[in-house]
Design a protein around this motif. Structure first.
Motif, PDB file in Angstrom:
ATOM      1  N   GLU A  72       0.901  -1.385   0.030  1.00 23.55           N
ATOM      2  CA  GLU A  72      -0.016   0.158   0.113  1.00 23.55           C
ATOM      3  C   GLU A  72       0.818   1.126   0.016  1.00 23.55           C
ATOM      4  O   GLU A  72       0.528   2.331  -0.594  1.00 23.55           O
ATOM      5  N   THR A  73       1.837   1.314   0.844  1.00 20.89           N
ATOM      6  CA  THR A  73       2.789   2.413   0.725  1.00 20.89           C
ATOM      7  C   THR A  73       3.601   2.756  -0.650  1.00 20.89           C
ATOM      8  O   THR A  73       3.513   3.568  -1.173  1.00 20.89           O
ATOM      9  N   ARG A 127       0.563   3.987  -2.857  1.00 13.34           N
ATOM     10  CA  ARG A 127       0.391   5.552  -2.784  1.00 13.34           C
ATOM     11  C   ARG A 127       1.540   6.356  -3.209  1.00 13.34           C
ATOM     12  O   ARG A 127       1.229   7.490  -3.569  1.00 13.34           O
ATOM     13  N   GLN A 143      -9.280   1.725  -3.096  1.00 10.00           N
ATOM     14  CA  GLN A 143      -8.687   2.750  -2.533  1.00 10.00           C
ATOM     15  C   GLN A 143      -8.771   3.831  -3.747  1.00 10.00           C
ATOM     16  O   GLN A 143      -8.294   3.649  -4.888  1.00 10.00           O
ATOM     17  N   TYR A 195      -7.063   7.476  -4.920  1.00  7.11           N
ATOM     18  CA  TYR A 195      -5.667   8.224  -4.878  1.00  7.11           C
ATOM     19  C   TYR A 195      -5.875   9.420  -5.349  1.00  7.11           C
ATOM     20  O   TYR A 195      -6.351  10.035  -6.429  1.00  7.11           O
TER      21      TYR A 195
END
Lengths: 324, 324
Positions: free
Chosen positions: B253-254, B257, B315, B317
C-alpha cells in the motif's frame, strides 16, 4: 474551490493570438517574423508594494500595469503575460475583483493571459509579460548621448504624496487624496507613447523607483551625465494630478522630493536628440500623453541638479532599494 | 549590499543567445523562424514547496528544474528564463549557494538567465522559462487516443518517501534517505527525452502533483480514460531510486500510494500509439532515460486501477491541491 477550479473560474480564457493558452504544461507563443520578444518580470509583495487592505481590483490593475510599463520603456507592443499567484486562501470575492482589474487592463492592451501558477502562501503576485518589438528597434537604457534632451511623460510625485498620506505622514484634502491615490494604485502604463518613440528616443526607462535613481541607470548604462533645472522641472512635472494650482499648497522641498525621488510613477523617462523635439512633442500628442523636456544629457558623468540660478542643489535624492 | 549590487553580483551574466539579458527594462529574445515559444511559470513558497532549512544550492536547482520539466513535457528546447525573488534579507552566503545551484542547472541545459526582479518579503521564488519547439510539434495534454500505450519515465514515489521521512512520519535507513532526498530536492527534468518524443508521443505531462492527478489532466483534456495494472506498474516504476531490492522493505500500500499519488517526481507521463513501442524505447535509450509502459488509454472516461487479477482497487488516490 480547489486549485484547478480557481484557475478555470477566474483566469482561464480563450486566447486569440497565442497558439496555446492556460491549461497545458506550457503556453505557446507564435512570434511574428522579424520581431524580438521583449520580456519582463515584476513581483509584488504585500506590505512592500501594496497595503493589505488595498482594493483587489486596483491591485489586479497595478500588478499588470507595472509590467506593461516595462514593455513601454522598451517600445514593445504587449502580447501576453503569465500570472503566478501565492494566496493565503482561495477567497472568491477577492479573486473575482482581482481578476476583473487585471483582465480589464489586459484587454485594453490586447495582452492575453496565457499561463501561470497558483499556490498557497503569503500574498505574492508575479507577472511576466511578453511584447514584440521589431529587431533592433527596442529602446534601451544604454543609448543616451551628450547633447540629448531629457524628457519625461506625465507628472511625477503624486504616488509618493498618496503613500505619505496613507501612511499618516501627511494630510491631503479628500479630492487631492483621491486623485493622488488613483495614481498610486492604478498607474497608467505609457504603452502607446513607448511605441511612438521608437526611432525617436535614443534611450528610455520607466520611472518606478524615483526619477533620480532611474535616470542613474540610463547615465550608467550610457556612460554619460545629465543636468536638470529643478525649478523648471517642478513647474512642468511635479504632482500634476493634484493640479498645478494645488501644487502651491506644498513647500518647494516637498515638491522636489516627491518629483525627483518619489517612485511608483510609471512614467517614461527618455532622451532624444534636440533635432527631434517637434517629433517627440507630436508623439506625445498622437498618444494623448503629455511630455516635458526637463534637462540635458552631458558628457561629464554624474547628475547635476541645479536651481533657477544654475546653483547646485545640496540635497541628495536617492531611490528606493529593497535591501538598504 | 543593495538591490542592484545583489543582481550584478549573483545573477547578471553575459547572454549568448538572447539579444539582451539582465539590466534593462526588458530582456529581448530573438525567436528562430518557424519556432513557437513555449512558456511556463512556477512559484515556489517556503513551507509549501520546500523546508526553511533546505540547502540553498538544491533549492536553486529545484526552482529551475520544475520549470524545465514543463518545457520537457511540451517537447521544447530550453532557451532562457527570468527569476523573480522575494527575500527576507540579502544574505550573501545564501545567495551565493542558491545562484550556484540555479546557474549550474541552467548551464547544463543552455538556458540563460535574462531578467527578473528582486524584492524584500517572505521567501518566494518565481521562475518563468522559455523554450522553443517547431510550430505544430509541441506535445500537449489533449492528444491521447484510445488504444495508446501509457508510458512513464524513470521512477515515481521517491520524493514522497523522502518527504514523509523529513516530516518524521517514517524512518528510512540513511543511504535510502539520502537517495530519496536527492530525488525530492534535486529532481532531474527530462528535457532530452521530451524533445526525443516529438512526433512519437501523442500526449504528455510532467508528474508534479502525483501520477493519478496528472494523468487526470491528460484524460480530461483528451476526452478519454485509462487502465493501469498497478502490480505491474509498481514493479516497473515504484521508488526505483532506493533500488528494486529495497522496495521490498515497504508494504504494498505504501508503494502504491507513493507511486500513484506521491508528487514532486518530475518524470514524464505520456501516451503513444502501440506501433511506436520500439521507437519510444529507443528514445529512452538515446537519452539515457528509463521508460516503462504502465497502462493503456481507453475510450471510456475515468481511470481504472486494477490489480494483477484485473480487479478494481477500492482505494482512491488524489493529488495535492493547494486550496483543498
Amino acid at each position: 474551490m480547489g486549485e484547478f477550479d480557481l484557475i478555470r473560474r477566474f483566469f482561464q480564457r480563450p486566447v486569440r493570438r497565442a497558439a496555446l493558452g492556460v491549461g497545458d504544461d506550457c503556453a505557446l507563443l507564435a512570434p511574428a517574423p522579424g520581431m524580438h520578444l521583449a520580456v519582463s518580470s515584476d513581483m509584488l509583495v504585500e506590505g512592500r508594494h501594496f497595503f493589505a487592505d488595498v482594493d483587489p481590483e486596483a491591485l489586479g490593475h497595478k500588478a499588470l500595469a507595472v509590467n506593461l510599463s516595462d514593455l513601454a520603456a522598451c517600445g514593445a507592443r504587449p502580447l501576453a503575460f503569465t500570472l503566478a499567484l501565492s494566496l493565503p486562501r482561495a477567497d472568491s470575492d477577492w479573486l473575482e475583483r482581482f481578476s476583473r482589474g487585471l483582465l480589464a487592463l489586459a484587454d485594453a492592451h490586447g495582452c492575453e493571459l496565457v499561463g501561470g501558477d497558483t499556490t498557497g502562501g503569503p500574498l505574492n503576485i508575479c507577472i511576466t509579460v511578453f511584447g514584440e518589438v521589431p529587431a533592433g528597434q527596442a529602446l534601451l537604457r544604454s543609448g543616451a548621448r551628450a547633447g540629448d534632451d531629457l524628457w519625461v511623460s506625465g507628472t511625477l510625485g503624486d504616488a509618493r504624496l498618496a503613500l505619505e498620506a496613507l501612511r499618516g505622514e501627511r494630510t491631503l484634502p479628500a479630492p487631492w487624496l483621491a486623485q493622488a491615490r488613483e495614481r498610486l494604485e492604478r498607474p497608467t502604463p505609457r504603452v502607446a507613447l513607448g511605441q511612438a518613440l521608437r526611432g525617436l528616443a535614443r534611450s528610455a526607462i520607466d520611472v518606478s523607483d524615483g526619477l533620480v535613481g532611474d535616470l542613474g541607470h540610463i547615465l550608467q548604462a550610457s556612460g554619460v551625465g545629465a543636468r536638470i533645472d529643478t525649478q523648471n522641472a517642478i513647474e512642468l512635472i511635479a504632482t500634476g494630478a493634484i493640479s498645478t494650482k494645488a501644487s502651491g499648497a506644498f513647500d518647494h522641498e516637498t515638491l522636489l522630493r516627491c518629483a525627483l525621488a518619489g517612485g511608483d510613477d510609471y512614467e517614461l523617462l527618455f532622451t532624444a536628440a534636440p533635432e527631434h523635439r517637434a517629433e517627440v512633442q507630436a508623439a506625445g500628442q498622437a498618444t494623448a500623453t503629455p511630455v516635458a523636456r526637463i534637462g540635458t544629457i552631458e558628457a561629464a558623468p554624474g547628475l547635476r541638479l541645479v536651481d533657477a540660478q544654475g546653483q547646485s542643489l545640496h540635497q541628495q535624492y536617492s531611490s528606493y532599494d529593497h535591501f538598504r
